[in-house]
Design a protein around this motif. Structure first.
Motif, PDB file in Angstrom:
ATOM      1  N   VAL A  87      12.654  18.644  21.175  1.00 18.71           N
ATOM      2  CA  VAL A  87      13.900  18.006  21.586  1.00 18.71           C
ATOM      3  C   VAL A  87      13.799  17.663  23.068  1.00 18.71           C
ATOM      4  N   MET A  88      14.836  16.976  23.579  1.00 14.94           N
ATOM      5  CA  MET A  88      14.785  16.483  24.946  1.00 14.94           C
ATOM      6  C   MET A  88      14.631  17.621  25.961  1.00 14.94           C
ATOM      7  N   VAL A 117       7.293  12.619  32.968  1.00 10.33           N
ATOM      8  CA  VAL A 117       8.122  12.685  31.762  1.00 10.33           C
ATOM      9  C   VAL A 117       7.412  12.045  30.576  1.00 10.33           C
ATOM     10  N   LEU A 118       6.815  10.882  30.792  1.00 13.22           N
ATOM     11  CA  LEU A 118       6.132  10.200  29.690  1.00 13.22           C
ATOM     12  C   LEU A 118       4.921  10.990  29.215  1.00 13.22           C
ATOM     13  N   ALA A 119       4.244  11.671  30.144  1.00 10.66           N
ATOM     14  CA  ALA A 119       3.120  12.523  29.748  1.00 10.66           C
ATOM     15  C   ALA A 119       3.606  13.673  28.872  1.00 10.66           C
ATOM     16  N   GLY A 178       9.340  19.524  34.155  1.00  7.74           N
ATOM     17  CA  GLY A 178       9.948  20.111  35.329  1.00  7.74           C
ATOM     18  C   GLY A 178      11.089  19.291  35.898  1.00  7.74           C
ATOM     19  N   VAL A 179      11.864  18.676  34.999  1.00  9.14           N
ATOM     20  CA  VAL A 179      12.994  17.857  35.423  1.00  9.14           C
ATOM     21  C   VAL A 179      14.199  18.215  34.564  1.00  9.14           C
ATOM     22  N   SER A 180      15.352  17.628  34.888  1.00  6.10           N
ATOM     23  CA  SER A 180      16.551  17.836  34.072  1.00  6.10           C
ATOM     24  C   SER A 180      16.518  16.952  32.831  1.00  6.10           C
ATOM     25  N   HIS A 181      17.316  17.332  31.828  1.00  9.70           N
ATOM     26  CA  HIS A 181      17.353  16.490  30.623  1.00  9.70           C
ATOM     27  C   HIS A 181      17.993  15.139  30.927  1.00  9.70           C
ATOM     28  N   GLN A 182      18.857  15.060  31.966  1.00 14.45           N
ATOM     29  CA  GLN A 182      19.424  13.764  32.358  1.00 14.45           C
ATOM     30  C   GLN A 182      18.331  12.822  32.868  1.00 14.45           C
ATOM     31  N   THR A 183      17.345  13.401  33.595  1.00 11.19           N
ATOM     32  CA  THR A 183      16.234  12.571  34.077  1.00 11.19           C
ATOM     33  C   THR A 183      15.388  12.071  32.911  1.00 11.19           C
TER      34      THR A 183
END
Length: 343
Positions: A8-9, A41-43, A17-22
């Motif tokens: 999931v997201m 994120v794409l990786a 290492g980011v927020s789900h909003q990012t």
């Protein structure tokens, strides 16, 4: 992450290492994301095999990202290629397409198809409308429906995308006249089709502009090779015919067969030009000179016109036209089926 659970997201966010909003901004191609963050994120998406939940996204955005297409149940090259071009362009813009194929394009069938697609929540509709009955029916579609007509000729009042059939026919006819033929005969398509009407008009205009005889077009064509063959038997029996412009390539194929059986050689005795440039045209005997239509471009332009009604400008597709009528220019493809007439 549990072995049996789909990612999931939040899983993507944790690994990147980011927020789900990012993550959401990256997946929705938001411009305000740093390139290094986007790459991370794409990786993570690729590593996890994450697939966004389209249903959840649609609930959140109140968008279905689904477009409807009304066509009719046919294997004819032109309409089928238009549909394929539309579907390819939709995938490029990340839209889904649902197709409603009809047995006939009469008023009731077209309006019922539009209603069914609206009930399914489509955001806009493209109608492949090559017949006069379909264009007339679309005048009754409610004004709040985002709608674009395709293949409906160049003179409709609807927002539309169409190939310039008249110019293509005029080019083909003028080419034969430039070779030295005294006039050009025409094997016309079905008169209820706007393509056939416009191709006949372009053929006629070329002859009239040159001041050469306008012979009565050969009617009875239904776009098939059989129709071309049957008309070709009459053409083969007329020694005065030296050049024929056919309203499509399949009828040209039937004509070539009839001429061959009658002992009339192409192009030595009779020159032949078609319209469409179907994939097999260069393998006819002889390879067919014809008018090419760019169906991929037609699909892209139709998608652009529709999405701009829904969303505004789309960077992934060609720039919009200044008017609601987008005209795609065809091109003449010269091969071996046309030549100067014998002295």
């Amino acid at each position: 992450m549990d072995g049996g659970r789909a990612p999931v997201m939040e899983d993507v966010a944790r690994i990147a290492g980011v927020s789900h909003q990012t993550v959401s901004r990256v997946l929705n191609d938001h411009p305000n994301v740093r390139p290094a963050t986007r790459d991370r994120v794409l990786a993570a998406v690729r590593e996890l095999g994450y697939r966004p939940n389209a249903a959840a996204r649609n609930l959140a955005t109140r968008r279905t990202r689904t477009l409807g297409v009304v066509s009719f149940n046919t294997t004819l090259y032109g309409p089928a290629s238009m549909l394929y071009g539309i579907e390819r362009a939709a995938r490029q813009c990340e839209y889904f397409v649902t197709v409603n194929a009809l047995e006939a394009l009469d008023r009731r069938s077209v309006l019922d198809a539009v209603d069914r697609l609206r009930d399914q929540g489509v955001e806009g509709i493209i109608v492949v409308a090559p017949q006069t009955t379909a264009v007339a029916a679309l005048a009754n579609v409610p004004a709040d429906v985002a709608l674009v007509a395709v293949g409906c000729g160049t003179h409709t009042v609807l927002t539309s995308v169409a190939v310039d059939n008249e110019t293509g026919a005029e080019q083909a006819t003028s080419y034969l006249l430039d070779l030295g033929h005294r006039t050009v005969h025409h094997l016309v398509g079905p008169r209820s089709w706007l393509d056939a009407q416009e191709r006949e008009a372009g053929w006629r205009r070329a002859l009239e502009n040159r001041g050469v005889p306008v012979v009565e077009p050969l009617a009875g064509g239904d776009w098939t090779a059989r129709a071309g063959y049957e008309c070709g038997q009459r053409i083969a029996a007329n020694p005065d015919v030296t050049a024929v412009f056919c309203a499509n390539d399949h009828m040209a194929l039937g004509l070539l067969r009839a001429l061959q059986q009658a002992g009339r050689r192409v192009p030595e005795d009779i020159s032949v030009i078609g319209f469409d440039d179907i994939p097999e045209a260069e393998y006819f005997g002889p390879p067919l000179t014809t008018v090419r239509q760019d169906f991929d471009e037609l699909g892209r332009r139709a998608l652009r016109a529709l999405i701009e009604i829904i969303d505004g400008p789309v960077s992934a597709l060609p720039a919009p036209a200044e008017t609601p009528h987008v005209i795609i220019q065809p091109s003449l493809v010269v091969r071996a089926s046309a030549a100067r007439p014998r002295a």
